[in-house]
Design a protein around this motif. Structure first.
Motif, PDB file in Angstrom:
ATOM      1  N   ASN A  47      -3.826  13.827   4.906  1.00 10.88           N
ATOM      2  CA  ASN A  47      -3.528  12.428   5.186  1.00 10.88           C
ATOM      3  C   ASN A  47      -4.368  11.819   6.298  1.00 10.88           C
ATOM      4  O   ASN A  47      -3.892  10.952   7.023  1.00 10.88           O
ATOM      5  N   SER A  48      -5.600  12.208   6.438  1.00 10.40           N
ATOM      6  CA  SER A  48      -6.431  11.659   7.511  1.00 10.40           C
ATOM      7  C   SER A  48      -6.565  10.139   7.389  1.00 10.40           C
ATOM      8  O   SER A  48      -6.584   9.437   8.403  1.00 10.40           O
ATOM      9  N   LYS A  49      -6.615   9.618   6.180  1.00  7.70           N
ATOM     10  CA  LYS A  49      -6.715   8.165   5.991  1.00  7.70           C
ATOM     11  C   LYS A  49      -5.435   7.475   6.451  1.00  7.70           C
ATOM     12  O   LYS A  49      -5.494   6.453   7.132  1.00  7.70           O
ATOM     13  N   THR A  50      -4.280   8.026   6.114  1.00  3.34           N
ATOM     14  CA  THR A  50      -3.007   7.447   6.559  1.00  3.34           C
ATOM     15  C   THR A  50      -2.948   7.436   8.083  1.00  3.34           C
ATOM     16  O   THR A  50      -2.591   6.421   8.688  1.00  3.34           O
ATOM     17  N   ARG A  51      -3.296   8.553   8.706  1.00  5.41           N
ATOM     18  CA  ARG A  51      -3.246   8.626  10.163  1.00  5.41           C
ATOM     19  C   ARG A  51      -4.196   7.617  10.795  1.00  5.41           C
ATOM     20  O   ARG A  51      -3.852   6.957  11.777  1.00  5.41           O
ATOM     21  N   ALA A  52      -5.384   7.464  10.229  1.00  6.82           N
ATOM     22  CA  ALA A  52      -6.359   6.513  10.767  1.00  6.82           C
ATOM     23  C   ALA A  52      -5.905   5.065  10.551  1.00  6.82           C
ATOM     24  O   ALA A  52      -6.034   4.229  11.450  1.00  6.82           O
ATOM     25  N   ASP A  53      -5.360   4.762   9.377  1.00  3.48           N
ATOM     26  CA  ASP A  53      -4.970   3.391   9.048  1.00  3.48           C
ATOM     27  C   ASP A  53      -3.753   2.897   9.820  1.00  3.48           C
ATOM     28  O   ASP A  53      -3.719   1.747  10.245  1.00  3.48           O
ATOM     29  N   ILE A  54      -2.754   3.749   9.995  1.00  8.71           N
ATOM     30  CA  ILE A  54      -1.513   3.262  10.616  1.00  8.71           C
ATOM     31  C   ILE A  54      -1.118   4.019  11.885  1.00  8.71           C
ATOM     32  O   ILE A  54      -0.091   3.726  12.478  1.00  8.71           O
ATOM     33  N   GLY A  55      -1.913   5.004  12.279  1.00  8.97           N
ATOM     34  CA  GLY A  55      -1.631   5.732  13.507  1.00  8.97           C
ATOM     35  C   GLY A  55      -0.442   6.672  13.417  1.00  8.97           C
ATOM     36  O   GLY A  55       0.148   7.030  14.429  1.00  8.97           O
ATOM     37  N   TRP A  56      -0.099   7.115  12.217  1.00  9.62           N
ATOM     38  CA  TRP A  56       1.043   8.002  12.014  1.00  9.62           C
ATOM     39  C   TRP A  56       0.658   9.443  12.290  1.00  9.62           C
ATOM     40  O   TRP A  56      -0.431   9.882  11.957  1.00  9.62           O
ATOM     41  N   GLU A  57       1.553  10.182  12.923  1.00 10.85           N
ATOM     42  CA  GLU A  57       1.371  11.617  13.136  1.00 10.85           C
ATOM     43  C   GLU A  57       2.651  12.324  12.706  1.00 10.85           C
ATOM     44  O   GLU A  57       3.749  11.840  12.979  1.00 10.85           O
ATOM     45  N   ARG A  77       0.838  -1.190   0.000  1.00  7.23           N
ATOM     46  CA  ARG A  77       0.000   0.000   0.000  1.00  7.23           C
ATOM     47  C   ARG A  77       0.873   1.239   0.000  1.00  7.23           C
ATOM     48  O   ARG A  77       1.995   1.228   0.486  1.00  7.23           O
ATOM     49  N   VAL A  78       0.347   2.312  -0.548  1.00  9.98           N
ATOM     50  CA  VAL A  78       1.049   3.589  -0.583  1.00  9.98           C
ATOM     51  C   VAL A  78       0.338   4.540   0.361  1.00  9.98           C
ATOM     52  O   VAL A  78      -0.889   4.642   0.336  1.00  9.98           O
ATOM     53  N   PHE A  79       1.112   5.222   1.200  1.00  3.92           N
ATOM     54  CA  PHE A  79       0.534   6.150   2.163  1.00  3.92           C
ATOM     55  C   PHE A  79       1.044   7.558   1.896  1.00  3.92           C
ATOM     56  O   PHE A  79       2.211   7.746   1.562  1.00  3.92           O
ATOM     57  N   LEU A  80       0.177   8.523   2.078  1.00  3.96           N
ATOM     58  CA  LEU A  80       0.525   9.919   1.908  1.00  3.96           C
ATOM     59  C   LEU A  80       0.967  10.470   3.255  1.00  3.96           C
ATOM     60  O   LEU A  80       0.207  10.473   4.216  1.00  3.96           O
TER      61      LEU A  80
END
Length: 77
Positions: free
Chosen positions: A53-63, A8-11
């Motif tokens: 990047n709300s989806k990235t933060r929700a999917d992997i917990g990145w901040e 998967r690619v994350f922003l």
């Protein structure tokens, strides 16, 4: 990343969406580089599209480490 989302690619961007043009304007304003950005040579889409990047933060917990790109550069937004 603690989770292992393979294939998967994350922003990765901050919480204050900027367009590509606004990013380059902030870079110029920062004075951190010897040459000033003159313009894009090509695009894959509109220069005014804002990334978030709300989806990235929700999917992997990145901040992001910095709340905004302009704060990272040390310039007002």
């Amino acid at each position: 990343m603690k989770k292992k989302p393979r294939g998967r690619v994350f922003l990765g961007c901050d919480n204050k969406p900027l367009s590509r043009q606004e990013i380059m304007d902030a870079v110029n304003k920062s004075g951190k580089f010897d040459t000033e950005f003159q313009g894009f040579t090509g695009t894959d889409g509109p220069l005014g599209k804002r990334m978030e990047n709300s989806k990235t933060r929700a999917d992997i917990g990145w901040e992001p480490k910095y709340p905004s790109f302009t704060e990272f550069l040390g310039v007002d937004s």
